[in-house]
Design an enzyme around this catalytic site. Structure first.
Site, PDB file in Angstrom:
ATOM      1  N   THR A  43       0.827  -1.212   0.000  1.00  0.00           N
ATOM      2  CA  THR A  43       0.000   0.000   0.000  1.00  0.00           C
ATOM      3  C   THR A  43       0.858   1.258   0.000  1.00  0.00           C
ATOM      4  O   THR A  43       0.382   2.328  -0.364  1.00  0.00           O
ATOM      5  CB  THR A  43      -0.933   0.040   1.231  1.00  0.00           C
ATOM      6  OG1 THR A  43      -0.141  -0.114   2.412  1.00  0.00           O
ATOM      7  CG2 THR A  43      -1.965  -1.065   1.156  1.00  0.00           C
ATOM      8  N   SER A 145       8.524   5.174   5.738  1.00  0.00           N
ATOM      9  CA  SER A 145       7.591   5.794   6.672  1.00  0.00           C
ATOM     10  C   SER A 145       8.071   5.654   8.119  1.00  0.00           C
ATOM     11  O   SER A 145       9.191   6.027   8.428  1.00  0.00           O
ATOM     12  CB  SER A 145       6.184   5.222   6.480  1.00  0.00           C
ATOM     13  OG  SER A 145       5.224   5.959   7.198  1.00  0.00           O
ATOM     14  N   HIS A 146       7.243   5.096   8.998  1.00  0.00           N
ATOM     15  CA  HIS A 146       7.570   5.011  10.416  1.00  0.00           C
ATOM     16  C   HIS A 146       8.361   3.753  10.771  1.00  0.00           C
ATOM     17  O   HIS A 146       8.650   3.506  11.939  1.00  0.00           O
ATOM     18  CB  HIS A 146       6.287   5.039  11.248  1.00  0.00           C
ATOM     19  CG  HIS A 146       5.385   3.872  10.956  1.00  0.00           C
ATOM     20  ND1 HIS A 146       4.726   3.739   9.760  1.00  0.00           N
ATOM     21  CD2 HIS A 146       5.059   2.782  11.701  1.00  0.00           C
ATOM     22  CE1 HIS A 146       4.020   2.619   9.785  1.00  0.00           C
ATOM     23  NE2 HIS A 146       4.201   2.017  10.941  1.00  0.00           N
ATOM     24  N   ASP A 305       4.046  12.033   6.862  1.00  0.00           N
ATOM     25  CA  ASP A 305       2.685  11.821   6.358  1.00  0.00           C
ATOM     26  C   ASP A 305       1.721  11.456   7.495  1.00  0.00           C
ATOM     27  O   ASP A 305       0.513  11.408   7.290  1.00  0.00           O
ATOM     28  CB  ASP A 305       2.649  10.761   5.243  1.00  0.00           C
ATOM     29  CG  ASP A 305       2.966   9.351   5.709  1.00  0.00           C
ATOM     30  OD1 ASP A 305       3.506   9.192   6.829  1.00  0.00           O
ATOM     31  OD2 ASP A 305       2.706   8.409   4.944  1.00  0.00           O
ATOM     32  N   ARG A 306       2.247  11.229   8.703  1.00  0.00           N
ATOM     33  CA  ARG A 306       1.396  10.923   9.855  1.00  0.00           C
ATOM     34  C   ARG A 306       1.497  12.035  10.897  1.00  0.00           C
ATOM     35  O   ARG A 306       2.496  12.756  10.963  1.00  0.00           O
ATOM     36  CB  ARG A 306       1.819   9.603  10.502  1.00  0.00           C
ATOM     37  CG  ARG A 306       1.602   8.398   9.608  1.00  0.00           C
ATOM     38  CD  ARG A 306       1.888   7.111  10.356  1.00  0.00           C
ATOM     39  NE  ARG A 306       1.689   5.943   9.512  1.00  0.00           N
ATOM     40  CZ  ARG A 306       1.390   4.734   9.974  1.00  0.00           C
ATOM     41  NH1 ARG A 306       1.254   4.538  11.277  1.00  0.00           N
ATOM     42  NH2 ARG A 306       1.238   3.723   9.154  1.00  0.00           N
TER      43      ARG A 306
END
Length: 541
Positions: A43, A145-146, A305-306
């Site tokens: 995703t 990401s994270h 993005d978070r």
């Protein structure tokens, strides 16, 4: 049960050996007969670790050539904007990608001064470029990401500025694995020096920050007398917050402006691992400990993005904040048309549905993945799109698109706007929503499943479910395609008046994920979870 290390600063003995990690990136070669070492676009793009031979230079060279082929076949001739975060493997991957893109004659732009660029800033940049350029631009975000410090990631953002559709990423994935299978035959490269000299050095940050007053009421923030703390968690947007202070004079207190590839300042997550998850109370322990010092504080993950919102009451649950953000935005954006819908993933809280009904706004429910909101944000039928995993974006004040990828920066600044305007922080507003609509008990859990069982779960139809009740209530709906866009959810969702569960197979582990919620009690939630396992097992055994 949380690991003994959870919430504690990572031990020096547990830090990643960055030199060894980068050495493995260049020296190790994947064996794609092993599924775990192939290029796989999930995703959020391809992710992996060089130690595990799942994110190595071979992968990036192959992906970059496959993407170059895709651009050529689809006549995409504009600038390819390249963003990277602060993970150790991001800079080596940027170098590898540039070597291929430049060799293929692609106009590339990278951050000036070898800087870092958040995902939403990349999306904003692509959107802005395509307003004026005759040749369409797109972008790459190099980030996991994270994920933990040893991981790398590579994501393609298409000409709309958002995550590319599955049909696009599937094409790139297939071609990349073909290149690897053929020992990179057909992959074009130039040397590193030529690659960097040929790429445009671009200021991503200033235009984004200057435009923030088009999406957030920055004048209100300038006049507010709030003490606000910011922890960028060593991520790609440190300079964004510094530029916000410079341009708007907000006086945000940046509690940590350190970039450290080992992320040695992080508190360990629930499982004792280092994970820069700004929605985790364990990973966010350091900022939460400062909650009494500030009226409001917030953080982001490495690619920004978070969002993570900390009030006097502690870290807000992402579902709770999404509900507040939606409640506020759809009543405080006069430039938005009345017909705009709320985009939510099917595993997000039903509190959103109750809020939406109270403000006469339609919910557009989709499968998991922010890509499902891109068309709605771009074409003006969604005002907001959000995921339960603390990722969301929304339109500018005039109703036009802002970022077609998740934007943790504007969600954090929105919390500032809400608090300044209403004289109440988002956690206080959520308590008022609970008083009006009931208290939601929400939890995600896992259950074991073989690969065969996961495949069955992914292909279920509503007719496969014979149960008529769930946790003592009549089942009112069963669906395997999302209500908003009728796309397959890769699992199923079962709904009653006061509860629901959704089950989806994991793409990487021998488990399936159960998302469940009750508006009755914790005990009712537990019953939903237990019966969910029984229902799922009965159809995949």
């Amino acid at each position: 049960m949380a690991d003994a290390k959870a919430g504690k600063i990572v031990d020096k003995n547990d830090l990643v050996d960055i030199d060894a990690l980068i050495d493995a990136y260049y020296k190790n070669t994947p064996d794609i007969s092993n599924e775990e070492q192939k290029v796989v676009f999930g995703t959020s793009g391809h992710r992996g670790c060089s130690f595990k031979n799942s994110f190595n230079e071979t992968h990036i060279l192959a992906i970059s050539q496959a993407l170059s082929d895709y651009r050529k076949e689809n006549n995409i001739k504009g600038t390819l904007f390249i963003a990277k975060d602060t993970h150790a493997l991001s800079t080596p991957a940027e170098i590898s990608a540039l070597k291929v893109f430049i060799a293929n004659g692609i106009k590339c732009a990278v951050a000036e001064n070898d800087g870092y660029t958040p995902t939403p800033v990349l999306s904003f940049t692509v959107i802005e470029a395509n307003k004026t350029s005759k040749e369409l631009s797109d972008g790459v975000v190099i980030t996991p990401s994270h994920n933990p410090p040893q991981d790398g990631g590579f994501k393609y953002n298409a000409i709309h500025g958002g995550p590319a559709d599955t049909d696009v990423t599937s094409t790139i994935e297939t071609k990349a694995n073909e290149y690897i299978a053929n020992k990179l035959e057909g992959v074009k490269t130039v040397d590193e020096k030529t690659a960097f000299e040929s790429a445009q050095k671009f200021d991503f940050i200033t235009p984004y920050v200057k435009a923030l007053d088009e999406v957030i009421d920055m004048k209100l923030l300038q006049g507010a007398k709030l003490n606000v703390g910011v922890d960028p968690l060593g991520g790609s947007g440190i300079e964004v917050y510094k530029k916000i202070n410079e341009i708007y004079g907000l006086g945000l207190d940046i509690v940590n402006d350190k970039v450290d590839k080992t992320f040695s300042f992080m508190s360990c997550d629930h499982d004792g691992k280092v994970r820069m998850d700004c929605s985790s109370p364990y990973a966010m322990s350091s900022l939460i400990s400062l909650k009494d010092k500030y009226d409001l504080a917030f953080a982001n993950d490495p690619d920004f993005d978070r969002h993570g919102i900390v009030t006097k009451n502690g870290l807000m649950n992402p579902n709770h904040y999404l509900s507040v953000a939606i409640w506020y935005l759809f009543q405080n954006r006069e430039g938005w048309s009345k017909g705009l819908k709320i985009g939510k993933t099917l595993v997000s809280s039903s509190m959103i549905d109750r809020v939406a009904k109270s403000i006469n706004t339609e919910v557009y429910e989709t499968p998991v993945g922010f890509k499902w909101f891109v068309d709605g944000l771009k074409n003006g039928y969604l005002g907001f799109g959000g995921e339960e995993s603390a990722g969301a974006s929304f339109l500018r004040k005039d109703g036009s698109e802002w970022s077609n990828d998740k934007d943790g920066i504007i969600l954090n600044l929105l919390a500032y706007e809400i608090t300044a305007k209403l004289k109440k922080d988002p956690s206080q507003i959520y308590k008022e929503l609970e008083e009006q609509f009931g208290k939601a008990y929400y939890e995600r859990s896992d259950a074991p499943a073989t690969s065969t069982q996961k495949a069955k779960l992914k292909k279920l139809s509503p007719n496969d479910i014979s149960s008529k009740t769930l946790a003592g209530e009549e089942i009112t709906d069963i669906f395997t395609n999302a209500k908003g866009n009728d796309k397959m959810i890769g699992g199923l969702k079962v709904v009653t008046k006061n509860g629901w569960f959704a089950a989806r197979p994991s793409g990487t582990e021998d488990i399936y994920k159960i998302y469940a919620e009750s508006f009755i009690s914790k005990e009712h939630l537990a019953t939903i979870q237990n019966e969910a396992k029984e229902i799922v097992l009965s159809v995949i055994k």
